[in-house]
Design an enzyme around this catalytic site. Structure first.
Site, PDB file in Angstrom:
ATOM      1  N   LYS A   2       2.198 -12.619  33.335  1.00 10.62           N
ATOM      2  CA  LYS A   2       2.290 -11.304  33.982  1.00 10.62           C
ATOM      3  C   LYS A   2       2.772 -11.466  35.414  1.00 10.62           C
ATOM      4  CE  LYS A   2      -0.518  -7.336  34.640  1.00 10.62           C
ATOM      5  NZ  LYS A   2      -1.872  -6.814  34.679  1.00 10.62           N
TER       6      LYS A   2
ATOM      7  N   ARG B 169     -13.910   5.188  39.706  1.00 10.98           N
ATOM      8  CA  ARG B 169     -13.277   6.227  40.524  1.00 10.98           C
ATOM      9  C   ARG B 169     -13.309   7.586  39.837  1.00 10.98           C
ATOM     10  NH1 ARG B 169      -8.080   2.518  41.201  1.00 10.98           N
ATOM     11  NH2 ARG B 169      -8.888   2.065  39.131  1.00 10.98           N
TER      12      ARG B 169
ATOM     13  N   SER C 255      -4.226   0.062  43.298  1.00 14.12           N
ATOM     14  CA  SER C 255      -3.285  -0.996  43.676  1.00 14.12           C
ATOM     15  C   SER C 255      -1.876  -0.699  43.182  1.00 14.12           C
ATOM     16  CB  SER C 255      -3.766  -2.341  43.129  1.00 14.12           C
ATOM     17  OG  SER C 255      -5.018  -2.673  43.682  1.00 14.12           O
TER      18      SER C 255
ATOM     19  N   HIS D 248     -11.768  -1.611  47.090  1.00 13.73           N
ATOM     20  CA  HIS D 248     -12.429  -2.807  46.550  1.00 13.73           C
ATOM     21  C   HIS D 248     -13.464  -3.332  47.547  1.00 13.73           C
ATOM     22  CE1 HIS D 248      -8.394  -3.419  44.297  1.00 13.73           C
ATOM     23  NE2 HIS D 248      -9.279  -3.065  43.383  1.00 13.73           N
TER      24      HIS D 248
END
Ligand code: ADP
Length: 155
Positions: A42, A91, A128, A18
């Site tokens: 969440k 990515r 992550s 990031h």
């Protein structure tokens, strides 16, 4: 006119991948708001407050980086702060397929364009979710974190 973008994500946690996207994008934008999306339903490993602290520590040397949090649609947040560009990293081709539809819909709905930067090759495998799995199993994730960051401080 200042050129501004938001870099949205959940950043649970913010990795060196990031950071690299944001630092490279500073060559294109005058100011970038790192926008931490959250959803109160969440569960995240890192609290919103600690995710913000981590990003603030990483960019303590960079006044052109702002940090914010939002819930709801990214484009609504971008509009609310008057920002016309969304920055995203790519990515893999899977990222591309996923991002393409969202970017095209966002453009159609609001006129906001998404700017993509390809990940540096060495950051392509970092994500992550995997970082969280390693942490859960007691592994060392320091190579995936920005220089000088000790992640346990933010847990
Ligand atoms: P989201 O919650 O939207 O999946 P993330 O927090 O995982 O967002 O990531 C935010 C942005 O950072 C996305 O554009 C994502 O493609 C990009 N990104 C994630 N990991 C990396 C990495 N290792 N290298 C470069 N960009 C990355």
């Amino acid at each position: 006119m200042t050129r501004q973008a938001i870099f949205p994500g959940s950043f649970d946690p913010f990795t060196v991948g990031h950071e690299s996207i944001v630092r490279r994008a500073l060559a294109m934008f005058d100011e970038i708001t790192i926008a931490i999306g959250y959803n109160s339903n969440k569960q995240t490993m890192f609290s919103l407050e600690n995710r913000k602290k981590l990003v603030a520590d990483i960019f303590s040397d960079e006044p052109r980086i702002k940090i914010a949090n939002y819930s709801g649609l990214t484009v609504d947040f971008a509009k609310s702060i008057g920002v016309g560009f969304i920055l995203r990293g790519l990515r893999t081709s899977a990222d591309f397929e996923f991002e393409r539809a969202i970017a095209q819909i966002n453009k159609q709905m609001t006129g906001i364009d998404t700017v993509f930067l390809l990940t540096m090759p060495e950051h392509t495998p970092i994500n992550s979710t995997i970082v969280r799995d390693i942490i859960r199993h007691g592994g060392d994730v320091s190579i995936f974190m920005s220089k000088g960051i000790t992640l346990s401080k933010y847990l």
